[in-house]
Design a protein around this motif. Structure first.
Motif, PDB file in Angstrom:
ATOM      1  N   SER A 213      14.671  -4.211 -12.600  1.00  0.00           N
ATOM      2  CA  SER A 213      14.546  -4.069 -14.055  1.00  0.00           C
ATOM      3  C   SER A 213      14.795  -2.636 -14.524  1.00  0.00           C
ATOM      4  N   ASP A 214      14.470  -1.632 -13.695  1.00  0.00           N
ATOM      5  CA  ASP A 214      14.729  -0.240 -14.073  1.00  0.00           C
ATOM      6  C   ASP A 214      16.230   0.033 -14.133  1.00  0.00           C
ATOM      7  N   LEU A 215      16.968  -0.515 -13.170  1.00  0.00           N
ATOM      8  CA  LEU A 215      18.426  -0.375 -13.181  1.00  0.00           C
ATOM      9  C   LEU A 215      19.014  -1.090 -14.391  1.00  0.00           C
ATOM     10  N   ALA A 216      18.490  -2.263 -14.702  1.00  0.00           N
ATOM     11  CA  ALA A 216      18.955  -3.008 -15.882  1.00  0.00           C
ATOM     12  C   ALA A 216      18.725  -2.196 -17.154  1.00  0.00           C
ATOM     13  N   THR A 217      17.578  -1.543 -17.242  1.00  0.00           N
ATOM     14  CA  THR A 217      17.281  -0.718 -18.405  1.00  0.00           C
ATOM     15  C   THR A 217      18.236   0.474 -18.487  1.00  0.00           C
TER      16      THR A 217
END
Length: 138
Positions: free
Chosen positions: A29-33
């Protein structure tokens, strides 16, 4: 006119939740953000440059810079937590909890900005809170 912008904001926020839920399915999710933020960076700078607003940067005072940076930090943290919540939770349950930000904003605007709060606003905040609680119950 502001009401139309607010409705468009709500529409795109809803699409954000749906697209994000699909987008975070198979990645961190951090990469997606980070990817989402990069897209936003290019879009917003493109709009600012197309409107020839880059020259206005030197007119921004320190107070304004401070609060824009704080706003950016708060937005980034909000997105990181939102994407993590979407990754592990149902979007139909995450989104209503996220909308408690409306209630928190009303409280903070009253406390920090000394904005007046009407009975209608309090009722709306209570209904939003109640709706979020109802959505949490399985």
């Amino acid at each position: 006119m502001w009401k139309y912008y607010a409705l468009l904001s709500a529409l795109f926020a809803a699409l954000t939740a749906i697209f994000a839920k699909i987008g975070v399915k198979d990645i961190n999710s951090d990469l997606a953000t980070a990817i989402r933020t990069t897209v936003i960076l290019f879009i917003t700078w493109g709009i600012a440059l197309a409107g020839s607003h880059e020259g206005e940067i030197r007119n921004i005072n320190g107070h304004t810079w401070l609060f824009l940076v704080l706003s950016g930090a708060a937005t980034g943290l909000s997105w990181l937590f939102y994407f993590k919540a979407l990754q592990v939770g149902d979007v139909s349950r995450v989104a209503p909890i996220d909308k408690l930000s409306v209630v928190i904003t009303i409280c903070l605007s009253c406390l920090l900005l000394k904005e007046q709060v009407s009975a209608k606003m309090i009722l709306g905040a209570v209904l939003i809170t109640a709706g979020s609680i109802v959505m949490l119950i399985k």
